[in-house]
Design a protein around this motif. Structure first.
Motif, mmCIF file in Angstrom:
data_model
loop_
_atom_site.group_PDB
_atom_site.id
_atom_site.type_symbol
_atom_site.label_atom_id
_atom_site.label_comp_id
_atom_site.label_asym_id
_atom_site.label_seq_id
_atom_site.Cartn_x
_atom_site.Cartn_y
_atom_site.Cartn_z
ATOM 1 N N THR A 64 0.724 -1.134 -0.084
ATOM 2 C CA THR A 64 0.032 0.236 0.141
ATOM 3 C C THR A 64 0.921 1.136 0.022
ATOM 4 O O THR A 64 1.796 1.320 0.668
ATOM 5 N N HIS A 65 0.520 2.076 -0.809
ATOM 6 C CA HIS A 65 1.267 3.465 -0.684
ATOM 7 C C HIS A 65 0.006 4.647 -0.254
ATOM 8 O O HIS A 65 -1.012 4.407 -0.263
ATOM 9 N N ASN A 66 0.728 5.753 0.041
ATOM 10 C CA ASN A 66 -0.156 6.858 0.495
ATOM 11 C C ASN A 66 0.396 8.156 -0.223
ATOM 12 O O ASN A 66 1.335 8.698 0.221
ATOM 13 N N CYS A 69 5.055 10.062 -0.403
ATOM 14 C CA CYS A 69 4.373 8.878 0.335
ATOM 15 C C CYS A 69 4.227 8.946 1.965
ATOM 16 O O CYS A 69 5.504 9.081 2.121
ATOM 17 N N HIS A 122 6.455 5.552 2.705
ATOM 18 C CA HIS A 122 7.793 5.319 2.472
ATOM 19 C C HIS A 122 8.406 6.561 2.073
ATOM 20 O O HIS A 122 8.340 7.192 1.369
ATOM 21 N N MET A 132 10.035 8.103 -0.939
ATOM 22 C CA MET A 132 9.270 8.205 -2.380
ATOM 23 C C MET A 132 9.044 9.784 -2.403
ATOM 24 O O MET A 132 8.447 10.297 -1.678
HETATM 25 CU CU LIG Z 1 4.698 4.331 -0.794
#
Ligand SMILES: [Cu+2]
Length: 261
Positions: free
Chosen positions: A154-156, A192, A195, A198
């Motif tokens: 999952t990314h945000n 992100c 992470h 990113m």
């Molecule tokens: Cu991410």
């Protein structure tokens, strides 16, 4: 009128989310409490391109290329496995010919009297190997950005604009979403929330005269109506520079920018 259109679009987006996502969890959005900005008024005329010219050139780099930090993706082994070797920050990439990659060049001033159609084709921002692809890109204001997640995690996505509305949305593996920015803004950082390494940057421009330098550091702004322009180049580490250029009917101008490391 445009105000209403914006709200209608937002309502349709919210309604369509449960239908679009099949079995996966729907993207969740933390909306900020800022009022959504309305589209900037476009009252100009379409440019006469019958005598159009062009501006091209390159973005040079002088000095020693800095060593980029290594990105440790150990927390996401599935992302790490997508890369052949070590992954480094893309903050500064000096090309073999002594130019800079990922510099954003655009016409900052000189086109105010015109209005331009919004392209119907979206621009894709991919999340692949826990990196954004492309790292730097441009869109016209209102143009759709299709955001994809090709990672098994999952990314945000969290853009940090000053002139547009801030948002962040969590997006699970395989999902897609579409977004746009209604106001001109160069540049909007995108991060992100999951992470921290990113990073991407998007330039939102009210016209089509922008470019991102690639492996040869060159740019070309084609089909530009004759006129006096201020060109700006932006780089995420080295900041901005501007140059004036006059494009006579059917003339091609060459200019060079140069950043020092
Ligand atoms: Cu991410």
């Amino acid at each position: 009128m445009l105000h209403h259109k914006f709200h209608l679009g937002l309502v349709l987006f919210l309604v369509s989310v449960p239908l679009a996502c099949g079995g996966g969890a729907p993207p969740t959005e933390e909306a900020s409490d800022q009022a959504p900005p309305t589209e900037e008024a476009s009252q100009g005329v379409a440019p006469d391109l019958s005598q159009a010219g062009a501006v091209s050139g390159k973005v040079n780099f002088q000095g020693e290329a800095p060593q980029m930090a290594r990105i440790r993706m150990g927390a996401e082994p599935d992302c790490e496995a997508k890369h052949d070797g070590p992954v480094y920050s893309q903050e500064v990439i000096v090309n073999d010919n002594g130019t800079l990659k990922n510099a954003f060049v655009w016409v900052k001033e000189g086109l105010e009297q015109y209005s331009f159609e919004t392209p119907s084709e979206p621009v894709t921002l991919a999340q692949d190997g826990c990196r954004y692809l492309p790292h730097v890109f441009g869109v016209q204001r209102g143009q759709e950005i299709k955001i994809t997640n090709g990672d098994p995690t999952t990314h945000n996505i969290h853009p940090l604009p000053q002139q547009n509305r801030e948002w962040n949305i969590s997006q699970s593996s395989g999902q897609e979403m579409t977004r746009s920015f209604p106001r001109q803004e160069v540049m909007i950082p995108v991060k992100c929330n999951i992470h921290p390494w990113m990073k991407a940057y998007v330039g939102v421009v009210s016209h089509p005269y922008f470019a991102v330098t690639g492996e040869d550091g060159s740019f070309e702004l084609k089909n530009l109506p004759p006129g006096d322009y201020t060109l700006q180049v932006w780089h995420e580490k080295y900041g901005t520079q501007e140059q004036q250029v006059t494009v006579a009917p059917q003339e091609s101008q060459e200019i060079e920018f140069s950043f020092e490391g």
